[in-house]
Motif scaffolding. Structure first.
Motif, PDB file in Angstrom:
ATOM      1  N   ILE A 186       0.816  -1.207   0.000  1.00 33.37           N
ATOM      2  CA  ILE A 186       0.000   0.000   0.000  1.00 33.37           C
ATOM      3  C   ILE A 186       0.854   1.264   0.000  1.00 33.37           C
ATOM      4  CG2 ILE A 186      -0.233   0.181   2.514  1.00 33.37           C
ATOM      5  CD1 ILE A 186      -3.230   0.868   1.991  1.00 33.37           C
ATOM      6  N   ALA A 187       2.082   1.152   0.515  1.00 33.08           N
ATOM      7  CA  ALA A 187       2.965   2.320   0.573  1.00 33.08           C
ATOM      8  C   ALA A 187       3.387   2.768  -0.822  1.00 33.08           C
ATOM      9  CB  ALA A 187       4.186   2.012   1.424  1.00 33.08           C
TER      10      ALA A 187
ATOM     11  N   TYR B  17      -6.171   1.691  -4.049  1.00 37.03           N
ATOM     12  CA  TYR B  17      -6.592   0.988  -2.843  1.00 37.03           C
ATOM     13  C   TYR B  17      -7.842   1.636  -2.253  1.00 37.03           C
ATOM     14  CZ  TYR B  17      -2.185  -1.569  -2.889  1.00 37.03           C
ATOM     15  OH  TYR B  17      -1.140  -2.386  -3.249  1.00 37.03           O
ATOM     16  N   LYS B  18      -8.872   0.787  -2.033  1.00 39.92           N
ATOM     17  CA  LYS B  18     -10.113   1.247  -1.428  1.00 39.92           C
ATOM     18  C   LYS B  18     -10.623   0.194  -0.459  1.00 39.92           C
ATOM     19  CE  LYS B  18     -12.222   4.444  -4.746  1.00 39.92           C
ATOM     20  NZ  LYS B  18     -13.446   4.745  -5.522  1.00 39.92           N
ATOM     21  N   TYR B  19     -11.532   0.661   0.438  1.00 40.38           N
ATOM     22  CA  TYR B  19     -12.208  -0.261   1.344  1.00 40.38           C
ATOM     23  C   TYR B  19     -13.617  -0.522   0.832  1.00 40.38           C
ATOM     24  CZ  TYR B  19      -8.463   0.223   4.765  1.00 40.38           C
ATOM     25  OH  TYR B  19      -7.243   0.189   5.402  1.00 40.38           O
TER      26      TYR B  19
ATOM     27  N   LYS C 142     -20.445  -7.617   8.457  1.00 41.30           N
ATOM     28  CA  LYS C 142     -20.185  -6.302   9.074  1.00 41.30           C
ATOM     29  C   LYS C 142     -18.683  -6.100   9.250  1.00 41.30           C
ATOM     30  CE  LYS C 142     -24.641  -6.093  11.454  1.00 41.30           C
ATOM     31  NZ  LYS C 142     -25.189  -7.300  10.830  1.00 41.30           N
ATOM     32  N   SER C 143     -17.961  -6.165   8.162  1.00 45.51           N
ATOM     33  CA  SER C 143     -16.511  -5.951   8.149  1.00 45.51           C
ATOM     34  C   SER C 143     -16.159  -5.086   6.953  1.00 45.51           C
ATOM     35  CB  SER C 143     -15.753  -7.283   8.067  1.00 45.51           C
ATOM     36  OG  SER C 143     -16.087  -8.128   9.137  1.00 45.51           O
ATOM     37  N   ALA C 144     -15.002  -4.466   7.028  1.00 41.43           N
ATOM     38  CA  ALA C 144     -14.503  -3.654   5.915  1.00 41.43           C
ATOM     39  C   ALA C 144     -13.292  -4.369   5.314  1.00 41.43           C
ATOM     40  CB  ALA C 144     -14.121  -2.261   6.389  1.00 41.43           C
ATOM     41  N   TYR C 145     -13.300  -4.534   4.000  1.00 41.36           N
ATOM     42  CA  TYR C 145     -12.230  -5.240   3.297  1.00 41.36           C
ATOM     43  C   TYR C 145     -11.399  -4.242   2.502  1.00 41.36           C
ATOM     44  CZ  TYR C 145     -14.699  -9.604   4.306  1.00 41.36           C
ATOM     45  OH  TYR C 145     -15.302 -10.667   4.932  1.00 41.36           O
ATOM     46  N   LEU C 146     -10.082  -4.376   2.613  1.00 40.11           N
ATOM     47  CA  LEU C 146      -9.194  -3.553   1.789  1.00 40.11           C
ATOM     48  C   LEU C 146      -9.072  -4.217   0.419  1.00 40.11           C
ATOM     49  CD1 LEU C 146      -7.242  -1.171   1.456  1.00 40.11           C
ATOM     50  CD2 LEU C 146      -5.421  -2.651   2.339  1.00 40.11           C
ATOM     51  N   VAL C 147      -9.292  -3.432  -0.627  1.00 40.09           N
ATOM     52  CA  VAL C 147      -9.300  -3.961  -1.994  1.00 40.09           C
ATOM     53  C   VAL C 147      -8.352  -3.137  -2.854  1.00 40.09           C
ATOM     54  CG1 VAL C 147     -10.711  -4.366  -4.043  1.00 40.09           C
ATOM     55  CG2 VAL C 147     -11.651  -4.821  -1.779  1.00 40.09           C
TER      56      VAL C 147
ATOM     57  N   ASN D  16     -10.681  -6.426  -8.945  1.00 35.79           N
ATOM     58  CA  ASN D  16     -10.764  -6.063  -7.537  1.00 35.79           C
ATOM     59  C   ASN D  16     -10.118  -7.167  -6.708  1.00 35.79           C
ATOM     60  OD1 ASN D  16     -12.376  -3.547  -7.602  1.00 35.79           O
ATOM     61  ND2 ASN D  16     -13.894  -4.885  -8.548  1.00 35.79           N
ATOM     62  N   LEU D  17      -8.964  -6.864  -6.160  1.00 40.42           N
ATOM     63  CA  LEU D  17      -8.182  -7.841  -5.425  1.00 40.42           C
ATOM     64  C   LEU D  17      -8.331  -7.591  -3.929  1.00 40.42           C
ATOM     65  CD1 LEU D  17      -6.089 -10.134  -5.589  1.00 40.42           C
ATOM     66  CD2 LEU D  17      -4.313  -8.375  -5.558  1.00 40.42           C
TER      67      LEU D  17
END
Length: 563
Positions: A255-256, A396-398, A406-411, A451-452
């Motif tokens: 992500i950096a 990168y998005k959530y 009820k979770s947030a996934y990093l994609v 979308n990974l």
């Protein structure tokens, strides 16, 4: 008569003079094009032929060769008359003990003679045992004595019979016992001899003293014609089955850097019977065994049915597809320390195999030419061949779908994959040096963005609440109207800003008598066909967002509606 003999001799001379000259030449595999199913083999050979018609023979090719696919090119000014594939069955060689030490040969000969005689002895013993057993059976079945004389005479006869029966049975049992002991001893001798003979023959085999394999030899026979003695070179190619490759991907995201590194690999395998020794490989996305004929549509005739069947509504499934291809696994690798070293720590970085790959776009497929030699045995084991290694720009998005999870996934969203000529396959996912899990990469889908999914982020809290107090129900004429209201809350507990896409849905009616109306959407993107609601939000650290949406369902009061 003399004239007839002369004519026959002349015909015989003419027949043998016209016999085709055969030349068995050695050939080597220079290149192999590996398809998703099958492989194209390219062989090179040199030849020398005399004037006239000759046959050039290439042996030890694959027995899985497709004869229709053979192609031959030659130099030297010859004419290629015919090409065919055949199986040659050599004459079996006689087993010879020549070359073995004298003592070993003598031992083998003695053992073979002894085994022959001991088998005769065992058969003789078995014959005697069979006769004695038959005699015992006769005695046992005829032991009763019937008579019509006086009682005293019958008793005397019975006593004589019992005495005779006892003596004879004891004699037979003694003889049988002796014979069985002899048989057991002989059997042990025979087994010991057989074991010794097996060891000697194994010694013979290990010293390459057995005859060559007399099995069938696959051949390509090329019939040529030359006006003068000529030398030249042959280029032969053919298609074989029992080979192919399986695509595999490694996706490493950081992500950096805002990038995703894509490793495109081919797992090459073959069991063709040929060893690919130090050959150049070409990986092709083509499948020569796939149907190549365009389908044709014929007239479609319809008519009234002779009877009416009951109507069944199409089955439906609520599909909350977010485009996220994710398969989480509770496993990780300690790779962070290894990947922490930068190339600056070394004088020069190692060269990777993908730098020797050239991609060629064919009309209906793509080929990756590998400029490195590979040796692949015919054992069906998989060999990894690196096709390409690319750094791809990622956004990168959530994503969150609170109705389902009820979770947030990093994609990581990756686009412009079509230029890489990828094929559908499994992919291993690594995120910041840790193994995340496995997904399925399908570049053939109509969506141009991959979308990974990289996993859940526990620092983003998501709640979805059904507001019962805001739910209303009333009857209007012959219809019932129900209103449903939901509240979604998303809170960013991270120390950085986030972009998050929130997805939900409202039901979709198949029956025209049911009416569904979106009353409140909180400025969502609404797809009336699928009922999908989507909000694209940006949240600062510690910031929360509340989203409320509601919809109304109107349906016939005399019918049941399952929501």
């Amino acid at each position: 008569m003399k004239k007839l003999v002369a004519i026959i001799c002349l015909l015989g001379t003419s027949f043998f003079s016209n016999a085709l000259e055969e030349e068995i030449v050695k050939s080597t595999i220079s290149n192999v094009t590996v398809y998703s199913q099958g492989a194209q083999i390219f062989r090179k050979a040199s030849f020398n032929v005399k004037t006239g018609v000759s046959q050039i023979i290439l042996e030890n090719v694959s027995s899985y060769l497709d004869a229709k696919s053979i192609q031959v090119k030659a130099t030297g000014g010859i004419i290629i008359l015919d090409t065919k594939f055949s199986m040659y069955y050599p004459k079996p060689e006689e087993i010879s003990l020549e070359g073995l030490p004298l003592k070993v040969r003598q031992d083998i000969q003695r053992l073979e003679d002894s085994l022959e005689w001991i088998n005769f002895d065992l058969q003789t013993l078995q014959n005697e045992i069979d006769v004695l057993n038959a005699t015992k059976s006769i005695l046992a079945n005829n032991g009763a004595v019937r008579g019509q004389g006086k009682v005293n005479d019958s008793i005397a006869l019975l006593k004589e019979t019992i005495d005779y029966y006892t003596i004879k049975m004891n004699e037979l049992n003694v003889k049988l016992g002796n014979l069985n002991r002899k048989k057991a001893t002989k059997t042990k001798e025979r087994d010991a001899m057989s074991g010794r003979l097996t060891k000697l023959r194994n010694y013979q085999s290990s010293n390459n003293l057995t005859p060559a394999n007399a099995g069938p030899i696959p051949r390509i026979i090329i019939t040529v014609q030359a006006t003068t003695p000529v030398s030249g070179k042959l280029d032969v190619s053919y298609l074989v089955s029992q080979a192919g490759w399986i695509p595999l991907y490694d996706l490493r995201s950081e992500i950096a850097t805002g990038q995703v590194n894509l490793n495109y690999k081919a797992q090459v395998f073959q069991s063709t019977g040929e060893k690919w020794d130090n050959v150049r490989l070409t990986i092709s996305t083509n499948n020569p065994y796939q149907n190549k004929t365009k389908p044709t549509l014929h007239p479609w005739y319809v008519n009234y049915a002779s009877y009416q069947q009951g109507y069944a509504a199409p089955s439906t499934t609520n599909n909350m597809s977010t485009g996220i291809m994710y398969k989480e696994k509770a496993a990780s690798e300690d790779r962070k320390k290894t990947e922490a070293y930068s190339t600056a720590d070394y004088e020069s970085s190692a060269t990777t195999a993908d730098q020797f790959v050239t991609m060629v776009n064919q009309t209906i497929s793509a080929e990756f030419i590998i400029d490195l030699p590979y040796t692949i045995e015919s054992n069906n084991e998989q060999h990894m061949v690196l096709i390409s290694n690319k750094d791809l720009k990622a956004n990168y998005k959530y994503f969150t779908v609170p109705k389902a999870d009820k979770s947030a996934y990093l994609v990581a969203q990756i686009s412009k994959l079509e230029e890489l000529q990828l094929v559908p396959a499994k992919a291993s996912i690594f995120f910041d040096g840790s193994y995340i899990g496995e997904t399925y990469l399908d570049p053939t889908s109509l969506d141009d963005t991959l979308n990974l999914s990289l996993g859940k982020d526990p620092n983003i809290i998501v709640k979805r609440t059904y507001l019962k107090n805001d739910t209303k129900e009333k009857i209007v004429g012959n219809y019932i109207e129900k209103t449903y209201t939901y509240l979604i809350e998303v809170k960013n507990q991270k120390a950085t800003n986030i972009d998050i896409i929130i997805q939900d849905q409202i039901p979709v009616a198949y029956d025209g008598d049911i009416e569904i109306t979106l009353l409140e959407s909180a400025k969502a993107k609404y797809n009336s066909v699928t009922g999908l609601l989507e909000w694209d939000s940006k949240l600062k650290p510690k910031q929360s967002e509340l989203i409320q949406f509601s919809y109304k369902v109107k349906y016939n009061k005399d019918k049941q509606l399952n929501l």
